[in-house]
Design an enzyme around this catalytic site. Structure first.
Site, mmCIF file in Angstrom:
data_model
loop_
_atom_site.group_PDB
_atom_site.id
_atom_site.type_symbol
_atom_site.label_atom_id
_atom_site.label_comp_id
_atom_site.label_asym_id
_atom_site.label_seq_id
_atom_site.Cartn_x
_atom_site.Cartn_y
_atom_site.Cartn_z
ATOM 1 N N LYS A 124 0.874 -1.238 -0.037
ATOM 2 C CA LYS A 124 -0.099 0.014 -0.125
ATOM 3 C C LYS A 124 1.003 1.228 -0.127
ATOM 4 O O LYS A 124 1.973 1.037 0.760
ATOM 5 C CB LYS A 124 -0.730 -0.106 1.298
ATOM 6 C CG LYS A 124 -1.853 1.032 1.314
ATOM 7 C CD LYS A 124 -3.009 0.782 2.652
ATOM 8 C CE LYS A 124 -3.802 2.079 2.654
ATOM 9 N NZ LYS A 124 -4.689 1.530 3.860
ATOM 10 N N SER A 155 -9.624 1.710 3.197
ATOM 11 C CA SER A 155 -8.672 2.442 2.116
ATOM 12 C C SER A 155 -7.644 1.673 1.503
ATOM 13 O O SER A 155 -7.305 2.058 0.435
ATOM 14 C CB SER A 155 -8.028 3.521 3.008
ATOM 15 O OG SER A 155 -7.165 3.028 3.790
ATOM 16 N N SER A 205 -9.782 -0.444 7.372
ATOM 17 C CA SER A 205 -9.056 -0.444 5.817
ATOM 18 C C SER A 205 -8.465 -1.669 5.022
ATOM 19 O O SER A 205 -8.270 -1.863 4.040
ATOM 20 C CB SER A 205 -8.173 0.763 5.879
ATOM 21 O OG SER A 205 -8.823 1.874 5.831
HETATM 22 N N1 GLN Z 1 -12.991 4.047 6.614
HETATM 23 C C1 GLN Z 1 -12.439 4.415 7.708
HETATM 24 C C2 GLN Z 1 -11.873 5.851 8.026
HETATM 25 O O1 GLN Z 1 -12.049 6.536 6.628
HETATM 26 C C3 GLN Z 1 -11.366 3.604 8.114
HETATM 27 C C4 GLN Z 1 -9.994 3.815 7.330
HETATM 28 C C5 GLN Z 1 -8.914 3.232 7.705
HETATM 29 O O2 GLN Z 1 -8.770 2.009 8.322
HETATM 30 N N2 GLN Z 1 -7.556 3.841 7.279
HETATM 31 O O3 GLN Z 1 -11.341 6.482 8.524
#
Ligand code: GLN
Length: 489
Positions: A79, A154, A178
């Protein structure tokens, strides 16, 4: 045979038995990537040349009769919020468009030390803020199962790459789901370990008390293998846990007979899509068939999870992202009047709307007049949420829950309404708030054939139990062996 589409543990056997060579696999993988990427767009950067050189070096060691490491010759994606030495690391933000780190993140160091081949860096929501990868500054990644749908986020690029087999396995990060939510949306396995289990050194910070590196893979065995590689104390991360690591592979084939799965009653309320509910109910039935007991438990503060998460995550983000001021690194605007104009312009140009929204929210909840009402209160409720999990997990071996109330949604369906997007995180953020390990394994499909995962939540440092339970489920169900059509190419 297309060995680059196999899981890491199987590929490794082919190398050891000389049925495949690393350069041949890496070449095959890049040919598959070139064919598939136009439809999926999982990668922000590809490292074809350095991967080929790595492949030669690893093969040489196999040829000399060595076993060059647990991941030797396994093509992996990383990532784009994990620092990679001499390879651009953008966090999918315009702010870091031209940032090339001088060092590797601990997780990257560890996979490379075990001989993994770095294929490239994957797309994500900007600074890991989002649930669909639509907030990337650079491009949209499509779900390999249906190009009209998001891959989740994400870590959407990493999940889509594993699903499309344009990476054997991948690293992601998980602050509030994410790794797990895109794993569910793309039909792959994902793990977020206990907070402190994997080093965060070199993971670009979003919300430091919640962030963990995680793994996306084709099956549970690979997930356990990568967890073995990534676990361990690291003095460079002050939150790294000095806890013994288990052999995550050793117990994989044990039975789940006699174990108890807790079903949190607050998670099965309206709002869950009926197809998701069915996948979880079928999973419960399957575990009973395998000899596990099922028990209803309660997480009474579930309703408070989302507000607590979005207050704490935004507060920490507003502080962490303060470093991007255009002075030392990151984007610097041109045509400014003075220092504060330079900072204002650089940050306004460099950050996208969702990141700006969270910085503003975070700054607000930390500001003098509101700190007690929001930030301090959220920290207090965080303690209550943790206690809920302690109590529930004292009555069972792990919790079984949905991952998201929905399966992969269409592009644009939620990106215009931030609250709608935040609501999809309800079953994942609580796990980060409590710092617990959780694993997602494919558990079914919705009526339109989109994958749907189930989540297992464990006790602190109880990853080994999760792998055992997930493996038993995986081996007795067809879901992990289904693949999108890209894979057939
Ligand atoms: N969807 C969650 C957020 O927007 C989690 C994101 C993540 O785990 N980086 O914060």
């Amino acid at each position: 045979m297309q060995p680059w589409k196999m899981p890491a543990h199987a590929l490794k056997q082919l190398y050891l038995s000389r049925e495949a060579s690393v350069p041949e696999v890496v070449t095959g993988m890049f040919a598959h990537i070139k064919q598939t990427e136009p439809a999926v767009d999982a990668y922000l950067t590809l490292c074809e040349e350095s991967a080929a050189a790595q492949a030669q070096a690893i093969q040489k060691r196999y040829d000399q009769g060595e076993d060059p490491g647990l991941l030797a010759g396994v093509p992996m994606a990383v990532k784009d919020n994990l620092c990679t030495r001499n390879i651009r690391t953008t966090c999918a933000s315009r702010m870091l468009e031209n940032f090339t780190p001088p060092y590797n993140a601990a997780a990257v160091e560890k996979i490379l030390a075990e001989g993994a081949i770095l294929l490239g860096k994957t797309n994500m929501d900007e600074f890991a803020m989002g649930s669909s990868t639509e907030y990337s500054y650079f491009k949209k990644t499509r779900n390999p199962w249906n190009p009209q749908r998001v891959p989740g986020g994400s870590s959407g690029g990493s999940a889509a790459a594993v699903a499309a087999r344009t990476a054997v396995c991948a690293l992601g990060s998980d602050t509030g789901g994410s790794v797990r939510q895109p794993a569910s949306f793309c039909g792959v396995v994902g793990v977020k370990p206990t907070y402190g289990r994997f080093s965060r050194y070199g993971l670009i910070a979003y919300a430091s008390s919640l962030d963990q590196v995680g793994v996306l893979s084709q099956d549970v065995e690979d997930c356990a293998l990568l967890t073995k590689v990534l676990s361990g104390y690291d003095p460079r991360d002050t939150t790294s846990a000095d806890e013994k690591t288990d052999d995550y592979l050793a117990g994989l084939n044990q039975s789940v007979r006699g174990l108890t799965l807790g079903i949190p009653k607050e998670y099965y309320r309206e709002g869950i899509h009926p197809d998701v509910r069915k996948a979880v109910e079928d999973a419960i039935g399957q575990f009973q068939t395998l000899g596990a007991a099922v028990k209803e438990v309660s997480l009474p503060h579930t309703e408070d999870c989302l507000p607590v998460y979005y207050i704490i995550a935004c507060a920490e983000a507003s502080s962490n992202l303060g470093r991007y001021d255009g002075v030392q690194y990151g984007r610097r605007a041109s045509g400014y009047r003075d220092l504060s104009d330079m900072i204002l312009k650089s940050r306004s140009e460099g950050f996208g709307p969702e990141v700006q929204r969270r910085i503003l929210l975070g700054t607000y909840v930390l500001s003098a007049g509101y700190y007690d009402a929001y930030y301090k209160k959220a920290q207090q409720v965080r303690t209550l949420l943790k206690q809920d999990f302690d109590e529930a997990l004292s009555q069972c071996d792990c919790l079984l829950t949905p991952v998201s109330p929905v399966t992969a949604f269409a592009f644009g369906e939620k990106s215009g309404n931030p609250v709608e997007m935040y609501l999809t995180d309800i079953f994942t953020v609580s796990v980060n708030i409590a710092g617990l390990p959780a694993l997602v394994v494919p558990g079914g499909q919705d009526a339109s054939g989109m994958p749907c995962g189930i989540q297992l939540v464990g006790k602190p440092f109880g990853e080994a139990v999760l792998f055992k339970i997930a493996h038993a489920f995986e081996q007795s169900t067809p879901w992990h062996s289904l693949t999108p059509k890209e894979v057939a190419l």
